[in-house]
Design an enzyme around this catalytic site. Sequence first.
Site, PDB file in Angstrom:
ATOM      1  N   LYS A  10       0.824  -1.207   0.000  1.00  0.00           N
ATOM      2  CA  LYS A  10       0.000   0.000   0.000  1.00  0.00           C
ATOM      3  C   LYS A  10       0.870   1.274   0.000  1.00  0.00           C
ATOM      4  O   LYS A  10       2.098   1.197   0.166  1.00  0.00           O
ATOM      5  CB  LYS A  10      -0.925  -0.048   1.216  1.00  0.00           C
ATOM      6  N   ASN A 113      -1.701   0.391   7.204  1.00  0.00           N
ATOM      7  CA  ASN A 113      -1.273  -0.963   7.578  1.00  0.00           C
ATOM      8  C   ASN A 113      -0.469  -1.690   6.503  1.00  0.00           C
ATOM      9  O   ASN A 113      -0.413  -2.920   6.482  1.00  0.00           O
ATOM     10  CB  ASN A 113      -2.472  -1.795   8.037  1.00  0.00           C
ATOM     11  N   HIS A 116      -2.110  -5.247   1.628  1.00  0.00           N
ATOM     12  CA  HIS A 116      -3.382  -5.956   1.430  1.00  0.00           C
ATOM     13  C   HIS A 116      -3.082  -7.370   0.973  1.00  0.00           C
ATOM     14  O   HIS A 116      -2.176  -7.588   0.177  1.00  0.00           O
ATOM     15  CB  HIS A 116      -4.225  -5.275   0.348  1.00  0.00           C
ATOM     16  N   GLU A 127     -10.515 -10.367  -6.908  1.00  0.00           N
ATOM     17  CA  GLU A 127      -9.542  -9.272  -6.834  1.00  0.00           C
ATOM     18  C   GLU A 127      -8.492  -9.325  -7.952  1.00  0.00           C
ATOM     19  O   GLU A 127      -8.124  -8.283  -8.507  1.00  0.00           O
ATOM     20  CB  GLU A 127      -8.831  -9.304  -5.477  1.00  0.00           C
TER      21      GLU A 127
END
Length: 155
Positions: A10, A113, A116, A127
């Site tokens: 991320k 965080n 993913h 996804e």
Amino acid sequence: MAERTLIILKPDAVQRGLVGSIIARFEQKGFQLIAAKFMKISKALAQKHYAVHKGKPFFERAVQYLSSSPVLVMVWQADDVIKMSRRLMGETFGTEAQPGTIRGDFGCSHGFNLIHGSDSPASAEVEIPLYFKPEELIDYPLAQAHWLYGPPDEA
Ligand code: IDP
Ligand code: MG
């Protein structure tokens, strides 16, 4: 059965220079990299990505976070890769994640965080095509397979 998972490093992982350190954990574990793309996720794509969370209080924030800065999107393959990669990642936020996990070792935020990872085979199936065409997933023999897995179990 070889399984595939979508992993995204991320915006905070890219901006904090943690891409190499996190990828090293997946390589060292023995997972096989079969696709990778460095990109900026649009708001529309982030909304699709988090569609299962639509209506939850954190939905807008999660969409904004994922689309705020470039990310590295990857597909990794191994037997049971989904369960194992979720364990490598740790609990959702660094505030709770165990030391030794990616989120536990590299972050202490309750908002950002780092990573993913698909949470089930059904999620991975939805996804992966959001980011990759079938021909971008590259199948190739894993040179270290014998030494990684050992001889097959006897029946
Ligand atoms: P996961 O990433 O561990 O699978 P999910 O529950 O699927 O966690 O949530 C998706 C993402 O939404 C999280 O990774 C995080 O970025 C964000 N998120 C989840 N819960 C919260 C929250 O309580 N506050 C803020 N952001 C959250
Ligand atoms: Mg999730």
